[in-house]
Scaffold this active site. Structure first.
Site, PDB file in Angstrom:
ATOM      1  N   HIS A 189       0.887  -1.149  -0.646  1.00 19.35           N
ATOM      2  CA  HIS A 189       0.172   0.594   0.069  1.00 19.35           C
ATOM      3  C   HIS A 189       0.904   1.519   0.021  1.00 19.35           C
ATOM      4  CE1 HIS A 189      -4.516  -2.244   0.595  1.00 19.35           C
ATOM      5  NE2 HIS A 189      -3.240  -2.969   1.133  1.00 19.35           N
ATOM      6  N   ASN A 195      -0.452  -5.143  -6.833  1.00 25.36           N
ATOM      7  CA  ASN A 195      -1.966  -4.233  -6.181  1.00 25.36           C
ATOM      8  C   ASN A 195      -1.349  -3.009  -4.896  1.00 25.36           C
ATOM      9  OD1 ASN A 195      -2.867  -8.140  -6.753  1.00 25.36           O
ATOM     10  ND2 ASN A 195      -3.842  -5.658  -7.944  1.00 25.36           N
ATOM     11  N   ALA A 196      -2.088  -1.851  -5.207  1.00 25.45           N
ATOM     12  CA  ALA A 196      -2.103  -1.182  -4.008  1.00 25.45           C
ATOM     13  C   ALA A 196      -0.411  -0.723  -3.794  1.00 25.45           C
ATOM     14  CB  ALA A 196      -2.752  -1.405  -3.116  1.00 25.45           C
ATOM     15  N   ARG A 217      10.793   3.633 -16.504  1.00 27.20           N
ATOM     16  CA  ARG A 217      12.141   4.186 -15.561  1.00 27.20           C
ATOM     17  C   ARG A 217      12.035   4.503 -14.477  1.00 27.20           C
ATOM     18  NH1 ARG A 217      10.828   6.820 -20.858  1.00 27.20           N
ATOM     19  NH2 ARG A 217       9.636   8.101 -19.728  1.00 27.20           N
ATOM     20  N   ASP A 261      -6.278 -14.583  -8.127  1.00 23.66           N
ATOM     21  CA  ASP A 261      -7.800 -14.855  -8.085  1.00 23.66           C
ATOM     22  C   ASP A 261      -7.956 -15.281  -9.676  1.00 23.66           C
ATOM     23  OD1 ASP A 261      -7.520 -12.725  -8.224  1.00 23.66           O
ATOM     24  OD2 ASP A 261      -9.212 -11.575  -6.237  1.00 23.66           O
ATOM     25  N   ASP A 273      -5.856 -13.173   0.381  1.00 23.65           N
ATOM     26  CA  ASP A 273      -6.672 -11.851   0.908  1.00 23.65           C
ATOM     27  C   ASP A 273      -7.890 -12.379   0.788  1.00 23.65           C
ATOM     28  OD1 ASP A 273      -6.611  -9.678   1.825  1.00 23.65           O
ATOM     29  OD2 ASP A 273      -6.353  -8.716  -0.483  1.00 23.65           O
ATOM     30  N   ALA A 326     -11.802  -5.209  -3.179  1.00 23.75           N
ATOM     31  CA  ALA A 326     -12.072  -4.968  -1.436  1.00 23.75           C
ATOM     32  C   ALA A 326     -11.579  -6.894  -1.393  1.00 23.75           C
ATOM     33  CB  ALA A 326     -12.802  -4.901  -0.857  1.00 23.75           C
ATOM     34  N   GLY A 327     -10.133  -7.311  -1.200  1.00 24.19           N
ATOM     35  CA  GLY A 327      -9.542  -7.997  -0.805  1.00 24.19           C
ATOM     36  C   GLY A 327     -10.679  -9.641  -1.918  1.00 24.19           C
TER      37      GLY A 327
END
Length: 386
Positions: free
Chosen positions: A192, A216-217, A224, A245, A270, A305-306
């Site tokens: 994140h 992801n996130a 570059r 998934d 997740d 969301a997961g």
């Protein structure tokens, strides 16, 4: 002879099996005694009729399942762990998303009791020290700069069971918190994050050893500015989580990760509460989540969301959709995450002396039997009766 689902025998031999080992598949027998894999055993024989035996899955990043969440005090966390166990996850790390200080302290305290009871292996604190621009399904209003005093308190409340924390290392004090986590025996994970490649590399040099759900996130890969993705894939010290998934990453990207870091990809779910439940409305921390067609997104938006998968789903997709050999999928679902957690001496592969944590799969790679420390999980639970 007793039915194999009646309970554990002191000695058991699984005969006529395709045993998936780190270096390939061996046809033969697998011996179990006193909850361990052995070189020989007396007792009952179970003919597997050529089915696969793979190591029990190790999920280092999961938030819930079977309609319940590890975050919510009113939910039965044991039910979530039981659901995933029935689908082959013999080692579970309970994941917490960002919450306010009191909520996280209460959740860590509660989950530490479950870890002490052996229901879960430990706690993964995903936040609250994350980048707002990469918050994903975390409430941006609850994100905050790394707080050494708060983290130290959570470590104390975890009583040795807080095993991992995801951090955006570019935040003020981020690299210091990575060092603090490493000193406390807590695995620091980079995720994140808007970190540049240089900052990500500095985090790994400071002791971070995992990249949270790679791709992801986090700042995307650019030719570059490789960002945390290139930094993680190029660093042999780093385990990279992957949510295979069909939503979070496409098969070509999954193959790319395995090609770049073949022994360092750890499959994760997740998974949130919707895993095993179907479409509907759910909660992830304080956030409302909609699940439609198996895809979980924040209510009214498009942010993922997961997931709603099990590790058995992730494993199967790695073979059938990604096209990797079954031994590579088994390594990513078991041995690699076990090594990242420092528990590979007892689980993660089907070697003598290790716990008899294993999953039996049919030709379609569907779970037919699960064993944890030599105890067969009741058949009804595999069929979804939790």
């Amino acid at each position: 002879m007793p039915h194999p689902d009646d309970g554990p025998a002191r000695g058991t031999t699984l005969t006529n099996a395709r045993i998936v080992l780190p270096d390939g598949v061996r046809h033969g027998d697998l011996h179990i005694a006193d909850g361990k894999i052995t070189t020989s055993a007396a007792g009952d024989e179970i003919d597997l009729a050529g089915r696969y035996v793979v190591p029990g899955f190790v999920d280092m990043h999961v938030h819930g399942g079977a309609g319940v969440s590890y975050q919510r005090p009113e939910d039965d966390a044991r039910r979530a762990a039981s659901f995933h166990l029935a689908h082959g996850t013999t080692t579970t790390m309970a994941g917490l998303v960002t919450g306010d200080p009191r909520e996280l302290a209460d959740a860590v305290t509660r989950l530490a009791d479950l870890a002490a009871d052996g229901v879960i292996t430990g706690i993964h604190l995903e936040g609250p020290y994350l980048a707002r621009d990469r918050c994903g399904a975390h409430d941006p209003a609850l994100l905050r700069a790394p707080d050494p005093a708060e983290f130290a308190r959570l470590v104390r409340l975890g009583r040795g069971h807080l095993r991992m924390i995801t951090i955006a290392p570019e935040l003020p004090g981020g690299l210091d918190l990575v060092r603090q986590a490493a000193d406390a025996g807590v695995i620091a994970a980079v995720g994140h994050t808007e970190a540049t490649g240089a900052t990500a590399r500095a985090a790994f040099d400071a002791g971070a050893r995992v990249a949270t759900h790679l791709f992801n996130a986090m700042r995307p890969l650019h030719h570059r500015e490789g960002g945390p993705i290139a930094a993680a894939l190029n660093d042999p010290r780093v385990t990279v989580e992957l949510i295979n998934d069909g939503v979070h990453v496409e098969p070509a990207v999954t193959r790319l990760a395995f090609a770049a870091a073949p022994s360092r990809v750890a499959l994760i779910t997740d998974a949130m509460a919707a895993a095993g439940m179907g479409d509907g409305d759910y909660r992830l921390g304080v956030m409302d989540v909609e699940v439609r067609g198996g895809r979980a997104t924040l209510a009214g938006g498009t942010s993922i969301a997961g997931s709603t998968i099990t590790m058995a789903d992730a494993f199967r997709r790695t073979v059938t959709d990604t096209g990797l050999p079954i031994e590579d999928a088994a390594r990513a679902a078991s041995l690699t995450p076990a090594r990242a957690l420092g528990i590979d001496a007892r689980t993660g592969s089907l070697e003598p002396g290790k716990d008899a944590d294993l999953v039996v799969l049919d030709d379609d790679l569907r779970v037919t039997r699960v064993m944890k420390q030599g105890v067969i999980v009741p058949r009804a639970r595999i069929l979804g009766d939790n």
